[in-house]
Design a protein around this motif. Structure first.
Motif: not given
Length: 284
Positions: A283, A121-123, A117, A274, A277-278, A157
């Protein structure tokens, strides 16, 4: 009248060899501008010199520690490693070269995959190690990226590749060049799945890496003053028969020409990734 304020009781230095204290190596780092930085201070600043902003070259271990929350991650496909497919020999047999570099770096190839994470957030992140034959692209790098993409698609992901490479690995000849098409095909599947792909270009990013997946990401980030290109300046100059602009292969020049989206300092990469990605990732 002379006074002997200081007088040796014994001639020469009498400290035995095993009692001498050597200064441990690696406590200091000198940047190209001549600035000297203590190693611990450098590490706390994500290996960026606080004196002049110089980004010291680091490997996957350091990048994973910087990016993932609390430095925690799970490595994927760690057992995939290079072999001598063609019995290739240049100045030494490729098999011997692999044996030496594996022992020296404790790595199995020039890229590692990890999942974890980043600020919650997992990636998945694939990071090249320049210390392993110049971060060169071979059959294992192509295979590891393929597996990383398949993992991202299965788990929905986002994906990131940290690039630092001299290009394709000549010891694997056409096998290395085939990876360009293989990786691009997998990244096309990632795009079709609606998943984000970020590339972070570090110093240096050259050859087939630049000519393919380093430049086809949804978002292309680069470290300050990173050298990025396909061929070297001398080859280009001789090919086009003219002088080249100053700093034409730096990340700043490429951003000005539209090849790079953002210049991101390593001290800011975790926050920037981060946020990206957000904002952009689909999602699940």
């Amino acid at each position: 009248m002379a006074f002997d304020w200081f007088k040796r009781k014994a001639k020469n230095i009498t400290t035995s060899t095993d009692e001498k204290k050597d200064v441990p190596k690696g406590l200091w780092h000198q940047t190209p501008s001549g600035k000297v930085v203590e190693h611990e201070e450098l590490k706390k600043n994500n290996y960026v010199s606080p004196e002049d902003g110089f980004h010291v070259r680091i490997g996957s271990a350091e990048f994973f520690d910087i990016l993932f929350d609390e430095g925690k991650f799970t490595e994927l496909d760690a057992n995939v490693e290079s072999i001598d497919i063609l019995n290739f020999k240049d100045t030494k047999p490729y098999a011997d070269r692999l044996k030496e570099v594996k022992a020296k770096t404790k790595l199995t190839d020039s890229i590692r995959n990890a999942v974890g994470t980043v600020k919650g957030t997992e990636m998945v992140v694939s990071c090249m190690d320049f210390a392993f034959i110049g971060g060169s692209l071979g059959s294992v790098m192509g295979e590891k990226i393929r597996r990383a993409v398949d993992y991202c698609i299965a788990k929905k992901l986002p994906y990131m590749i940290i690039c630092q490479s001299g290009g394709a690995r000549m010891q694997e000849a056409t096998y290395s060049l085939m990876q360009l098409a293989k990786v691009q095909a997998k990244l096309a599947q990632l795009s079709e799945a609606g998943l984000l792909y970020i590339a972070y270009l570090c110093d240096p990013t050259f050859g087939g890496i630049t000519a393919s997946f380093a430049m086809t990401a949804d978002i292309i980030m680069a470290e300050p003053k990173a050298l990025i290109g396909f061929a070297g300046p001398r080859v280009i100059r001789e090919t086009i028969g003219r002088d080249l602009p100053e700093g034409f292969q730096t990340s700043e020049f490429l951003q000005e020409k539209g090849f790079v989206d953002f210049i991101v300092k390593r001290t800011e990469i975790r926050d920037t990734v981060a946020k990206t990605v957000n904002l952009l990732a689909v999602k699940a």
